[in-house]
Scaffold this motif. Structure first.
Motif, PDB file in Angstrom:
ATOM      1  N   GLU A  83       0.811  -1.227   0.000  1.00  0.00           N
ATOM      2  CA  GLU A  83       0.000   0.000   0.000  1.00  0.00           C
ATOM      3  C   GLU A  83       0.845   1.278   0.000  1.00  0.00           C
ATOM      4  O   GLU A  83       0.294   2.382  -0.118  1.00  0.00           O
ATOM      5  N   ASP A  84       2.155   1.133   0.097  1.00  0.00           N
ATOM      6  CA  ASP A  84       3.034   2.303  -0.033  1.00  0.00           C
ATOM      7  C   ASP A  84       3.250   2.683  -1.496  1.00  0.00           C
ATOM      8  O   ASP A  84       3.792   3.750  -1.792  1.00  0.00           O
ATOM      9  N   SER A  85       2.875   1.814  -2.411  1.00  0.00           N
ATOM     10  CA  SER A  85       3.025   2.111  -3.834  1.00  0.00           C
ATOM     11  C   SER A  85       2.181   3.327  -4.198  1.00  0.00           C
ATOM     12  O   SER A  85       0.965   3.339  -3.972  1.00  0.00           O
ATOM     13  N   ALA A  86       2.818   4.348  -4.742  1.00  0.00           N
ATOM     14  CA  ALA A  86       2.139   5.609  -5.067  1.00  0.00           C
ATOM     15  C   ALA A  86       3.171   6.569  -5.654  1.00  0.00           C
ATOM     16  O   ALA A  86       4.351   6.227  -5.767  1.00  0.00           O
ATOM     17  N   VAL A  87       2.717   7.756  -5.999  1.00  0.00           N
ATOM     18  CA  VAL A  87       3.633   8.833  -6.366  1.00  0.00           C
ATOM     19  C   VAL A  87       3.781   9.752  -5.152  1.00  0.00           C
ATOM     20  O   VAL A  87       2.781  10.139  -4.538  1.00  0.00           O
ATOM     21  N   TYR A  88       5.016  10.067  -4.818  1.00  0.00           N
ATOM     22  CA  TYR A  88       5.311  10.923  -3.673  1.00  0.00           C
ATOM     23  C   TYR A  88       5.883  12.253  -4.163  1.00  0.00           C
ATOM     24  O   TYR A  88       6.751  12.281  -5.028  1.00  0.00           O
ATOM     25  N   PHE A  89       5.379  13.331  -3.592  1.00  0.00           N
ATOM     26  CA  PHE A  89       5.851  14.665  -3.945  1.00  0.00           C
ATOM     27  C   PHE A  89       6.425  15.357  -2.719  1.00  0.00           C
ATOM     28  O   PHE A  89       5.792  15.359  -1.651  1.00  0.00           O
ATOM     29  N   CYS A  90       7.591  15.946  -2.886  1.00  0.00           N
ATOM     30  CA  CYS A  90       8.084  16.848  -1.857  1.00  0.00           C
ATOM     31  C   CYS A  90       7.708  18.268  -2.260  1.00  0.00           C
ATOM     32  O   CYS A  90       7.373  18.532  -3.418  1.00  0.00           O
ATOM     33  N   ALA A  91       7.738  19.185  -1.309  1.00  0.00           N
ATOM     34  CA  ALA A  91       7.390  20.574  -1.592  1.00  0.00           C
ATOM     35  C   ALA A  91       8.075  21.483  -0.590  1.00  0.00           C
ATOM     36  O   ALA A  91       8.551  21.041   0.458  1.00  0.00           O
ATOM     37  N   ALA A  92       8.141  22.755  -0.932  1.00  0.00           N
ATOM     38  CA  ALA A  92       8.703  23.771  -0.047  1.00  0.00           C
ATOM     39  C   ALA A  92       7.779  24.973  -0.043  1.00  0.00           C
ATOM     40  O   ALA A  92       7.110  25.263  -1.029  1.00  0.00           O
ATOM     41  N   SER A  93       7.750  25.647   1.106  1.00  0.00           N
ATOM     42  CA  SER A  93       6.884  26.820   1.216  1.00  0.00           C
ATOM     43  C   SER A  93       7.449  27.954   0.388  1.00  0.00           C
ATOM     44  O   SER A  93       8.606  27.947  -0.014  1.00  0.00           O
ATOM     45  N   GLY A  94       6.592  28.949   0.161  1.00  0.00           N
ATOM     46  CA  GLY A  94       6.994  30.074  -0.651  1.00  0.00           C
ATOM     47  C   GLY A  94       8.035  30.946   0.020  1.00  0.00           C
ATOM     48  O   GLY A  94       8.399  30.760   1.169  1.00  0.00           O
TER      49      GLY A  94
END
Lengths: 115, 113
Positions: A83-94
Motif C-alpha cells: 500500500e506504499d506504492s504511489a507517487v510521492y511529492f516533496c514541496a517547499a513553502s513560498g
C-alpha cells in the motif's frame, strides 16, 4: 523564485525494504517542507511535514530529515508494504513563508513496491 | 474532516472557449490555491488567495485569472482556452496564515480540443 528538485523519478524496492526519496531546494528563506502521497486517480494527501527549526521528524514507518545548510530534505519509509506504492511529492513553502503562500513541488517519485 | 470539492471531475472544452473551474471548501479556510498537475512536471501553482477579493500570482499565471467573491469559493477562469491548458487542475485550501497544511480537492481533468 523557489526551485525544488526531486530524485529519483522512479524507485522500485522489495517489500519489507526501505525507500529513500531526496529533494533539494534553492530558497534559503523557505521554512516548511511537506511530503504528499498520491495514489492513482486520487488527490494528494499530506503524509508528513517538517519545519525549518527541526532536523528530523518521525511518524511510525515514515521519517523526514532536513539539512538547512545543504538545503536538502529526505523522506524515509521503512518496512515498505504494497500500500506504499504511489507517487510521492516533496514541496517547499513560498519565499515569504507562512501558511498563506503556495507550495513549490518537486516533480514526483513513483514508488513501486515489489512483492 | 476538511472537505474541498470541485465542480467537475472531467471537462471537455473547445479552443477559444471561456472556461470556469469552481472550488468550494466547507471549513471556513482563509487561504485557497489553484495548481495544475502534468505528468513529469509535478504540481505547479497558478494563483492563490488569502482573503476574499484578494489574489496573488503563482508560478504560472499566464492565460488564467481567478475570482474569490466569497470565502468558501475560489474560481479559476481560462479566458480563452488553448490546447496547452489541457491538464489536471487541483484546488487546495489551508486554514490561515499560521497553518501550513494544504487540503486538496479531487481535481478536474480538463481537455481542450
Amino acid at each position: 523564485g523557489e526551485n525544488v528538485e526531486q530524485h529519483p523519478s522512479t524507485l522500485s524496492v522489495q517489500e519489507g525494504d526501505s525507500a529513500v526519496i531526496k529533494c533539494t531546494y534553492s530558497d534559503s528563506a523557505s521554512n516548511y517542507f511537506p511530503w504528499y502521497k498520491q495514489e492513482l486517480g486520487k488527490r494528494p494527501q499530506l503524509i508528513i511535514d517538517i519545519r525549518s527549526n527541526v532536523g528530523e521528524k518521525k511518524d511510525q514507518r515514515i521519517a523526514v530529515t532536513l539539512n538547512k545548510t545543504a538545503k536538502h530534505f529526505s523522506l524515509h519509509i521503512t518496512e515498505t508494504q504494497p500500500e506504499d506504492s504511489a507517487v510521492y511529492f516533496c514541496a517547499a513553502s513560498g519565499e515569504l513563508g507562512g501558511g498563506a503562500d503556495g507550495l513549490t513541488f518537486g516533480k514526483g517519485t513513483h514508488l513501486i513496491i515489489q512483492p | 474532516d476538511v472537505k474541498v470539492t470541485q465542480s467537475s471531475r472531467y471537462l471537455v472544452k473547445r479552443t477559444g472557449e471561456k472556461v470556469f473551474l469552481e472550488c468550494v471548501q466547507d471549513m471556513d479556510h482563509e487561504n485557497m490555491f489553484w495548481y495544475r498537475q502534468d505528468p513529469g512536471l509535478g504540481l505547479r501553482l497558478i494563483y492563490f488567495s488569502y482573503d476574499v477579493k484578494m489574489k496573488e500570482k503563482g508560478d504560472i499565471p499566464e492565460g488564467y485569472s481567478v475570482s474569490r467573491e466569497k470565502k468558501e469559493r475560489f474560481s479559476l477562469i481560462l479566458e480563452s482556452a488553448s490546447t496547452n491548458q489541457t491538464s489536471m487542475y487541483l484546488c487546495a485550501s489551508s486554514l490561515d496564515r499560521g497553518s501550513y497544511e494544504q487540503y486538496f480537492g479531487p481535481g478536474t481533468r480538463l481537455t481542450v480540443t
